[in-house]
Enzyme design. Structure first.
Site, PDB file in Angstrom:
ATOM      1  N   ASP A 244       0.824  -1.199   0.000  1.00 46.11           N
ATOM      2  CA  ASP A 244       0.000   0.000   0.000  1.00 46.11           C
ATOM      3  C   ASP A 244       0.866   1.260   0.000  1.00 46.11           C
ATOM      4  O   ASP A 244       1.956   1.271  -0.561  1.00 46.11           O
ATOM      5  CB  ASP A 244      -0.931  -0.035   1.214  1.00 46.11           C
ATOM      6  N   HIS A 274      -4.061   5.883   3.212  1.00 41.42           N
ATOM      7  CA  HIS A 274      -4.761   4.683   2.780  1.00 41.42           C
ATOM      8  C   HIS A 274      -4.180   3.422   3.422  1.00 41.42           C
ATOM      9  O   HIS A 274      -4.921   2.571   3.934  1.00 41.42           O
ATOM     10  CB  HIS A 274      -4.678   4.598   1.257  1.00 41.42           C
ATOM     11  N   ASN A 370     -13.542  -0.357  -7.855  1.00 46.63           N
ATOM     12  CA  ASN A 370     -14.756   0.434  -7.609  1.00 46.63           C
ATOM     13  C   ASN A 370     -15.363   1.078  -8.858  1.00 46.63           C
ATOM     14  O   ASN A 370     -15.670   2.259  -8.870  1.00 46.63           O
ATOM     15  CB  ASN A 370     -14.434   1.560  -6.617  1.00 46.63           C
ATOM     16  N   SER A 438     -11.326  -1.161  -1.073  1.00 45.48           N
ATOM     17  CA  SER A 438     -10.097  -1.074  -0.263  1.00 45.48           C
ATOM     18  C   SER A 438     -10.369  -1.393   1.192  1.00 45.48           C
ATOM     19  O   SER A 438      -9.523  -1.946   1.894  1.00 45.48           O
ATOM     20  CB  SER A 438      -9.505   0.341  -0.334  1.00 45.48           C
TER      21      SER A 438
END
Length: 500
Positions: A244, A274, A370, A438
């Site tokens: 990440d 994130h 998404n 996520s």
């Protein structure tokens, strides 16, 4: 079930601590090759130039691109010999080594060597690869080189959260610098196995330990008033690699169990937030599914450079190397990769490095992305049909498939992914609410970690673990277009009934 006593966090944590793999069909835009019987060679055309980000030229009918080339498994020769054969003379050229990671002592833990220092970068120990910037015509000529298993254009990746969904919240009032928290109690299951119930959890944790849909009773999804039941093992000793933006390792919720082990950029801080959010959903004291795992940060993206395929391959390769060292140690409990990033179309480099990971016995959870469309069009989730990785879609507090979530046969399971409260990068007690697949992916990562402790026979068997996780999941609860699906699955940790 009988409540025994209320415990402080310090005491609780003390208790907690006592297949056949096939290659995918690639899109026509990808260049790939496998080892050929012929001796075809590709020779240096003289049009190579230094690697730069986004170096395409829309006015050029034969533009330059960054490419990532992956060697065949049976290509074991030294890099210099390989490049000499290709027409790149390495004689008299000094190798330049770049540190890409740091270990606990602050020393380099992963290195990348540039052979001509401008045009070619080599990396990887488990999957050997190099990047190069060249014209499309030169790449076409390079296709078929017997040393290469794959050649494709470098593609930028994205974090799988919904832009604009980030809501920084006041720090939880229950977080204290002494690392104590109220709201947890020790209870016994009917089979006499000890478990813990948390009374100040986010809604996503309650959903993971409930057989039925949550009755919010007027509460907001971001309220920290839900109940979560989890096994006392809480993933103890499992190594989770968060691929990440980095991790805020100083966050009190992570209790010193998070460390950075790799950074493609040299710096290890999470400048996006994130990675810290995902790590919190996996492992944080209040917000985590498996509250006692070891978190290892693999920084493959930042706020300025984004994420490219080279970073993904190099970062996961570093995780595989550490896993291979760990799996023969007596305290090894299993390894999980959590990857809440992706792109479209599917990328061969993602497939090849994750295939290496599962072949080594690593378990992998990825985000479905998404775009509210077929997840089979996205990397790396598309490969869930070919290798035993778990591709995770997102649902909301009403068990409705999130409107942004990808779907279809390449989504293995759904997990909460809307208004998810977890740790953030702004300070040592910061939290935020985010939406996205996520946020759903690390929930499944946490369940895998917990199951590794309870099922030691599955520690090096990702295919069997995937079957086990999907077998525990709830059927007939996910709703889409006002219809409940009989086939889609909701992630579930297996506790019967619902938390009190």
């Amino acid at each position: 079930m009988k409540t025994l006593t209320f415990l402080s966090t310090t005491l609780i944590i003390t208790i907690l601590q006592s297949t056949v793999l096939t290659a995918p069909t690639l899109p026509s835009s990808s260049l790939s090759s496998t080892k050929q019987n012929h001796k075809r060679q590709w020779h240096h055309p003289g049009s190579i130039r230094p690697i730069t980000a986004h170096s395409t030229d829309s006015t050029d009918d034969d533009p330059y691109h960054d490419y990532i080339a992956i060697l065949s498994d049976d290509e074991t020769r030294p890099w210099g010999e390989i490049f000499d054969e290709m027409g790149f003379s390495t004689k008299g050229i000094k190798k330049m080594t770049h540190s890409l990671g740091v270990n606990l002592s602050g020393k380099p833990s992963y290195n990348m060597t540039s052979y001509d220092m401008n045009s070619i970068k080599t990396f990887g120990k488990n999957l050997r690869a190099f990047t190069i910037n060249m014209r499309e015509s030169d790449a076409e000529g390079m296709d078929g080189n017997p040393s290469l298993a794959s050649l494709e254009k470098m593609k930028m990746r994205e974090w799988a959260f919904v832009p604009g969904s980030v809501k920084v919240l006041p720090s939880s009032p229950t977080v204290r610098r002494r690392r104590g928290v109220a709201g947890l109690r020790l209870t016994k299951r009917q089979d006499d196995m000890t478990w813990i119930q948390q009374g100040n959890a986010p809604w996503n944790l309650q959903r993971l330990s409930s057989e039925h849909k949550i009755d919010a009773k007027g509460r907001q999804p971001t309220d920290l008033t839900y109940n979560y039941r989890f096994d006392e093992a809480a993933g103890k000793g499992v190594d989770v690699y968060v691929v990440d933006s980095g991790i805020n390792v100083d966050h009190l919720e992570l209790q010193g169990r998070a460390r950075m082990m790799f950074s493609y950029f040299g710096k290890v801080n999470d400048d996006v937030g994130h990675g810290t959010h995902c790590a919190g959903t996996i492992a944080a004291l209040h917000y985590g599914v498996a509250k006692n795992v070891n978190i290892w940060g693999i920084k493959v993206g930042d706020s300025t450079s984004g994420i490219n395929g080279e970073a993904i391959v190099a970062g996961i390769d570093a995780a595989i190397s550490r896993h291979n060292q760990r799996k023969n140690q007596t305290d090894f409990m299993g390894s999980v990769i959590s990857m809440s990033i992706g792109t479209a179309p599917p990328q061969q480099s993602d497939f090849m490095i994750l295939k290496k990971a599962v072949e080594a016995g690593m378990h992998v959870s990825v985000a479905a992305m998404n775009s509210a469309t077929d997840a089979c069009n996205f990397s790396p989730g598309a490969f869930s049909q070919q290798i035993p990785i778990i591709n995770v879609g997102a649902a909301d507090i009403d068990d409705t498939r999130a409107p942004f979530s990808n779907f279809g046969k390449c989504v293995d399971i759904y997990a909460p992914g809307v208004s998810i409260v977890s740790t953030f990068n702004n300070n040592a007690t910061g939290i935020a609410s985010l939406d996205g697949t996520s946020m759903a992916c690390p929930a499944v990562t946490g369940i895998i970690a917990d199951e590794l402790v309870k099922n030691p026979k599955l520690r090096l068997d990702p295919a069997a673990m995937k079957k086990h996780i999907l077998g525990k999941a709830l059927k007939g609860v996910i709703k889409a277009d006002n219809v409940i699906s009989s086939s889609e699955l909701m992630a579930y940790n297996g506790f019967p009934g619902d938390p009190a």
